[in-house]
Design a protein around this motif. Structure first.
Motif, PDB file in Angstrom:
ATOM      1  N   MET A 116       0.840  -1.200   0.000  1.00 32.93           N
ATOM      2  CA  MET A 116       0.000   0.000   0.000  1.00 32.93           C
ATOM      3  C   MET A 116       0.877   1.252   0.000  1.00 32.93           C
ATOM      4  N   HIS A 117       1.932   1.216   0.800  1.00 33.61           N
ATOM      5  CA  HIS A 117       2.823   2.377   0.847  1.00 33.61           C
ATOM      6  C   HIS A 117       3.631   2.504  -0.435  1.00 33.61           C
ATOM      7  N   ARG A 118       3.889   1.389  -1.081  1.00 36.18           N
ATOM      8  CA  ARG A 118       4.554   1.453  -2.384  1.00 36.18           C
ATOM      9  C   ARG A 118       3.703   2.252  -3.367  1.00 36.18           C
ATOM     10  N   LEU A 119       2.395   2.069  -3.283  1.00 41.95           N
ATOM     11  CA  LEU A 119       1.486   2.837  -4.143  1.00 41.95           C
ATOM     12  C   LEU A 119       1.585   4.328  -3.832  1.00 41.95           C
ATOM     13  N   TRP A 120       1.687   4.667  -2.546  1.00 39.52           N
ATOM     14  CA  TRP A 120       1.810   6.073  -2.151  1.00 39.52           C
ATOM     15  C   TRP A 120       3.078   6.686  -2.733  1.00 39.52           C
ATOM     16  N   ASP A 122       4.690   5.686  -5.317  1.00 36.09           N
ATOM     17  CA  ASP A 122       4.491   5.744  -6.765  1.00 36.09           C
ATOM     18  C   ASP A 122       3.705   7.001  -7.138  1.00 36.09           C
ATOM     19  N   LEU A 123       2.635   7.254  -6.393  1.00 42.16           N
ATOM     20  CA  LEU A 123       1.805   8.430  -6.655  1.00 42.16           C
ATOM     21  C   LEU A 123       2.601   9.715  -6.453  1.00 42.16           C
ATOM     22  N   ARG A 124       3.410   9.746  -5.417  1.00 42.76           N
ATOM     23  CA  ARG A 124       4.195  10.958  -5.133  1.00 42.76           C
ATOM     24  C   ARG A 124       5.201  11.227  -6.249  1.00 42.76           C
ATOM     25  N   VAL A 125       5.819  10.191  -6.764  1.00 40.94           N
ATOM     26  CA  VAL A 125       6.740  10.370  -7.892  1.00 40.94           C
ATOM     27  C   VAL A 125       5.985  10.844  -9.131  1.00 40.94           C
ATOM     28  N   GLN A 126       4.812  10.247  -9.372  1.00 46.22           N
ATOM     29  CA  GLN A 126       4.022  10.636 -10.541  1.00 46.22           C
ATOM     30  C   GLN A 126       3.629  12.111 -10.488  1.00 46.22           C
ATOM     31  N   SER A 127       3.469  12.650  -9.280  1.00 45.66           N
ATOM     32  CA  SER A 127       3.061  14.057  -9.143  1.00 45.66           C
ATOM     33  C   SER A 127       4.127  15.012  -9.673  1.00 45.66           C
ATOM     34  N   MET A 128       5.371  14.528  -9.799  1.00 45.15           N
ATOM     35  CA  MET A 128       6.421  15.359 -10.374  1.00 45.15           C
ATOM     36  C   MET A 128       6.213  15.542 -11.871  1.00 45.15           C
ATOM     37  N   PHE A 129       5.450  14.618 -12.475  1.00 40.66           N
ATOM     38  CA  PHE A 129       5.221  14.653 -13.914  1.00 40.66           C
ATOM     39  C   PHE A 129       3.797  15.070 -14.274  1.00 40.66           C
ATOM     40  N   GLU A 130       2.837  14.759 -13.377  1.00 42.77           N
ATOM     41  CA  GLU A 130       1.436  15.040 -13.658  1.00 42.77           C
ATOM     42  C   GLU A 130       0.882  16.044 -12.646  1.00 42.77           C
ATOM     43  N   GLU A 131       0.580  17.219 -13.134  1.00 45.95           N
ATOM     44  CA  GLU A 131       0.114  18.293 -12.258  1.00 45.95           C
ATOM     45  C   GLU A 131      -1.186  17.928 -11.546  1.00 45.95           C
ATOM     46  N   SER A 132      -2.001  17.077 -12.175  1.00 47.68           N
ATOM     47  CA  SER A 132      -3.297  16.724 -11.595  1.00 47.68           C
ATOM     48  C   SER A 132      -3.167  16.030 -10.242  1.00 47.68           C
ATOM     49  N   PHE A 133      -2.006  15.463  -9.955  1.00 46.70           N
ATOM     50  CA  PHE A 133      -1.784  14.779  -8.679  1.00 46.70           C
ATOM     51  C   PHE A 133      -1.295  15.715  -7.567  1.00 46.70           C
ATOM     52  N   ARG A 134      -0.735  16.850  -7.934  1.00 46.18           N
ATOM     53  CA  ARG A 134       0.095  17.602  -6.996  1.00 46.18           C
ATOM     54  C   ARG A 134      -0.644  18.114  -5.764  1.00 46.18           C
TER      55      ARG A 134
END
Length: 210
Positions: A116-120, A122-134
């Motif tokens: 579950m934390h691996r997913l977190w 992953d999401l945090r890294v993706q936010s560096m590329f996708e503004e929608s996550f930030r």
């Protein structure tokens, strides 16, 4: 419309919102396993539907897209996770009890909920590329920082001392330790969890001297 009628409509509206939110939480819980196993890049709403009892259409009704679902899943999980650590703060009566409780909570989280934390992460890294996550990532990060700070300030109170670093630095320390240990644990290091507990105690003693 009368005041009584207004209140009735308001109650119905709130009830509908509560039911909608509850349903989103149910769907998020069902989706978490698939998401945590496959990660962001390899998961689609269709993939999640195939691995749960819910149809693709149901998921699309409650979530705009994959981004909406994943961020809700992580928020849902992290909000539940925080309560484990708040219980440590509420029950510890000595610095030693808090050290042990915090270390045990971190160890249990690593062993039982590592994917579950691996997913977190992953999401945090993706936010560096996708503004929608930030915005959502920043909100979750802040809630975790606040959780760590509650533990640290309670520990300092029990020690009769003060933290020597700021809230953000403290969070970076413990988050870094956990991420490092998680990588080791997922790579097969059976001692990673026990080593994490020892590191937690070491950091507490260094940044909050007696």
């Amino acid at each position: 419309m009368s005041a009584v009628a207004d209140k009735s409509v308001d109650r119905i509206s709130r009830r509908q919102i509560d039911k909608f939110t509850e349903r989103r939480d149910q769907l998020a819980e069902a989706a978490l396993h698939t998401l945590s196993e496959l990660g962001y890049a390899r998961t689609s709403l269709r993939e999640i539907a195939q691995n749960s009892e819910f149809s693709h259409g149901v998921l699309h009704y409650y979530f705009r897209d994959k981004v909406d679902l994943i961020t809700h899943c992580v928020k849902f999980y992290k909000a539940r996770c925080v309560t484990r650590y708040d219980d440590v703060v509420a029950t510890a009566q000595t610095p030693e009890e808090l050290e042990a409780g915090f270390g045990a909570a971190m160890t249990a989280t690593l062993r039982e909920e590592g994917t579950m934390h691996r997913l977190w992460y992953d999401l945090r890294v993706q936010s560096m590329f996708e503004e929608s996550f930030r915005a959502d990532v920043a909100e979750i990060d802040k809630s975790l920082e606040n959780m760590i700070w509650r533990i640290v300030t309670r520990y300092a109170e029990l020690q009769g001392s003060e933290p020597t670093v700021s809230s953000s630095v403290m969070y970076a320390l413990f988050d870094g330790l956990f991420q490092q240990s998680l990588l080791a644990y997922l790579s097969g290091d059976e001692d990673a969890a026990n080593t994490l507990a020892l590191k937690v105690k070491t950091v507490l003693l260094r940044v909050i001297p007696a």
